[in-house]
Design an enzyme around this catalytic site. Structure first.
Site, PDB file in Angstrom:
ATOM      1  N   SER A   7       0.855  -1.194   0.000  1.00 26.56           N
ATOM      2  CA  SER A   7       0.000   0.000   0.000  1.00 26.56           C
ATOM      3  C   SER A   7       0.887   1.238   0.000  1.00 26.56           C
ATOM      4  O   SER A   7       1.684   1.454   0.923  1.00 26.56           O
ATOM      5  CB  SER A   7      -0.889  -0.002   1.245  1.00 26.56           C
ATOM      6  N   HIS A  32      -0.939  -1.126  -4.482  1.00 27.62           N
ATOM      7  CA  HIS A  32      -2.242  -0.778  -3.885  1.00 27.62           C
ATOM      8  C   HIS A  32      -2.256   0.729  -3.646  1.00 27.62           C
ATOM      9  O   HIS A  32      -1.458   1.262  -2.872  1.00 27.62           O
ATOM     10  CB  HIS A  32      -2.396  -1.558  -2.578  1.00 27.62           C
ATOM     11  N   ASP A  34      -4.299   3.876  -2.411  1.00 27.29           N
ATOM     12  CA  ASP A  34      -5.424   4.225  -1.536  1.00 27.29           C
ATOM     13  C   ASP A  34      -5.903   5.651  -1.793  1.00 27.29           C
ATOM     14  O   ASP A  34      -5.135   6.604  -1.652  1.00 27.29           O
ATOM     15  CB  ASP A  34      -4.986   4.115  -0.074  1.00 27.29           C
ATOM     16  N   MET A  36      -8.590   8.550  -0.614  1.00 24.74           N
ATOM     17  CA  MET A  36      -9.482   8.955   0.495  1.00 24.74           C
ATOM     18  C   MET A  36      -9.979  10.370   0.246  1.00 24.74           C
ATOM     19  O   MET A  36      -9.196  11.244  -0.145  1.00 24.74           O
ATOM     20  CB  MET A  36      -8.707   8.931   1.808  1.00 24.74           C
ATOM     21  N   HIS A  65      -7.902   1.458  -4.529  1.00 24.70           N
ATOM     22  CA  HIS A  65      -8.877   1.265  -3.445  1.00 24.70           C
ATOM     23  C   HIS A  65      -9.544   2.613  -3.166  1.00 24.70           C
ATOM     24  O   HIS A  65      -8.946   3.496  -2.556  1.00 24.70           O
ATOM     25  CB  HIS A  65      -8.124   0.731  -2.214  1.00 24.70           C
ATOM     26  N   MET A  67     -11.723   4.857  -1.238  1.00 27.78           N
ATOM     27  CA  MET A  67     -12.436   5.093   0.031  1.00 27.78           C
ATOM     28  C   MET A  67     -13.112   6.451  -0.117  1.00 27.78           C
ATOM     29  O   MET A  67     -12.720   7.446   0.501  1.00 27.78           O
ATOM     30  CB  MET A  67     -11.451   5.045   1.196  1.00 27.78           C
ATOM     31  N   MET A 136     -11.669  -5.520   4.613  1.00 30.93           N
ATOM     32  CA  MET A 136     -10.879  -4.610   5.448  1.00 30.93           C
ATOM     33  C   MET A 136     -10.722  -5.230   6.837  1.00 30.93           C
ATOM     34  O   MET A 136     -11.703  -5.631   7.472  1.00 30.93           O
ATOM     35  CB  MET A 136     -11.580  -3.255   5.593  1.00 30.93           C
ATOM     36  N   ASP A 174      -6.849  -6.246   3.688  1.00 30.21           N
ATOM     37  CA  ASP A 174      -6.172  -4.944   3.796  1.00 30.21           C
ATOM     38  C   ASP A 174      -6.291  -4.428   5.225  1.00 30.21           C
ATOM     39  O   ASP A 174      -7.403  -4.257   5.738  1.00 30.21           O
ATOM     40  CB  ASP A 174      -6.860  -3.977   2.809  1.00 30.21           C
TER      41      ASP A 174
HETATM   42  C1  DX5 Z   1      -6.296   1.917   5.142  1.00 30.81           C
HETATM   43  C2  DX5 Z   1      -5.808   1.555   3.758  1.00 30.81           C
HETATM   44  C3  DX5 Z   1      -4.763   0.531   3.780  1.00 30.81           C
HETATM   45  C4  DX5 Z   1      -3.549   0.916   4.583  1.00 30.81           C
HETATM   46  C5  DX5 Z   1      -2.910  -0.330   5.091  1.00 30.81           C
HETATM   47  O1  DX5 Z   1      -7.464   2.620   5.094  1.00 30.81           O
HETATM   48  O2  DX5 Z   1      -6.869   1.069   2.947  1.00 30.81           O
HETATM   49  O3  DX5 Z   1      -4.425   0.100   2.477  1.00 30.81           O
HETATM   50  O4  DX5 Z   1      -2.626   1.678   3.892  1.00 30.81           O
HETATM   51  O5  DX5 Z   1      -1.881   0.020   5.919  1.00 30.81           O
HETATM   52  P1  DX5 Z   1      -1.236  -1.021   6.933  1.00 30.81           P
HETATM   53  O6  DX5 Z   1      -0.722  -2.169   6.132  1.00 30.81           O
HETATM   54  O7  DX5 Z   1      -0.153  -0.229   7.584  1.00 30.81           O
HETATM   55  O8  DX5 Z   1      -2.324  -1.445   7.886  1.00 30.81           O
HETATM   56 ZN    ZN Z   2      -6.326   0.075   1.050  1.00 26.27          ZN
END
Ligand code: DX5
Ligand code: ZN
Length: 219
Positions: A7, A32, A34, A36, A65, A67, A136, A174
């Site tokens: 990630s 990956h 992310d 947000m 991903h 969010m 998750m 994840d």
């Molecule tokens: C959290 C993200 C993850 C995050 C995982 O909301 O979707 O992908 O970066 O991080 P770790 O592996 O540190 O839990």
């Molecule tokens: Zn993620």
């Protein structure tokens, strides 16, 4: 062997291209990414322009991903920017069937994610259309949180259902994944391990990826 998806949330954003090449050379199967929006989750990360410039210079499989509250409005931009898998949340505000259809029409691989409080069965109506089901194991929004074991039975359910229904989606997990938590999720049936802090905050990323892969050989 399990697929490892580092990630990028825990990467050094001033060196993003280099960080990505390093983990790809070390055996990562996909990146990956992310996204947000400060609405679906209480945090803001990166978006379309960062994905577009990264994907242009660093060929890889991009596992995006989302969010975000409104994936329908942004699917096209992320796919045009280079998303291979486009994963949105079951809990987002748009109609999942409409988002899935949009992603399929645009030629990317659709995925759906569920938060810790959502049962795996919620995905049942959509699983036949999915390339990825993302469980998750932490509340989405931040890296570095502790793994929540409630993810295990959801992974096991998704694996059993996939067999029974003759489907082929990948099961991705994840949040809180490191060599200590990897074994249980692999035994439960996960195919793709997302790991942010366990990879990017370790001094030797290649070793961190090897340690995760080693667990999948034992599981
Ligand atoms: C959290 C993200 C993850 C995050 C995982 O909301 O979707 O992908 O970066 O991080 P770790 O592996 O540190 O839990
Ligand atoms: Zn993620």
């Amino acid at each position: 062997m399990a697929l490892i998806a580092p990630s990028l949330l825990s990467a050094d954003f001033t060196q993003l291209g280099r960080e990505c090449r390093e983990v790809l050379d070390a055996g990562a199967s996909m990146l990956h990414f992310d996204v947000m929006d400060g609405h679906f989750v209480p945090n803001i990360s990166v978006g379309v322009p960062v994905l577009a410039s990264l994907a242009k210079k660093t060929p890889a499989v991009y596992d995006v991903h989302l969010m975000i509250s409104h994936p329908l409005a942004y699917a096209r931009q992320f796919i045009e920017a280079g998303a291979d898998y486009l994963v949105f949340h079951y809990e987002a505000e748009d109609d999942p069937a409409a988002v899935l259809q949009r992603i399929q029409e645009l030629g990317a691989k659709p995925g759906m994610a569920i938060k810790p409080a959502t049962p795996a069965e919620a995905l049942k109506p959509y699983l036949s259309s999915l390339s990825m089901a993302l469980v998750m194991a932490v509340e989405p929004g931040f890296g570095g949180q502790a793994f929540q074991p409630g993810a295990l039975e959801k992974i096991a359910w998704l694996k059993k259902y996939r067999e029974e229904a003759g489907l082929s989606y990948l099961i991705e997990v994840d949040g809180g994944i490191d060599p200590a938590t990897a074994r249980a999720v692999l035994e439960a049936g996960a195919d793709v391990l997302v790991a942010g802090s366990a990879v990017f905050l370790s001094r030797d990323r290649a070793e961190a990826i090897r340690a995760l892969q080693a667990e999948s050989q034992k599981a």
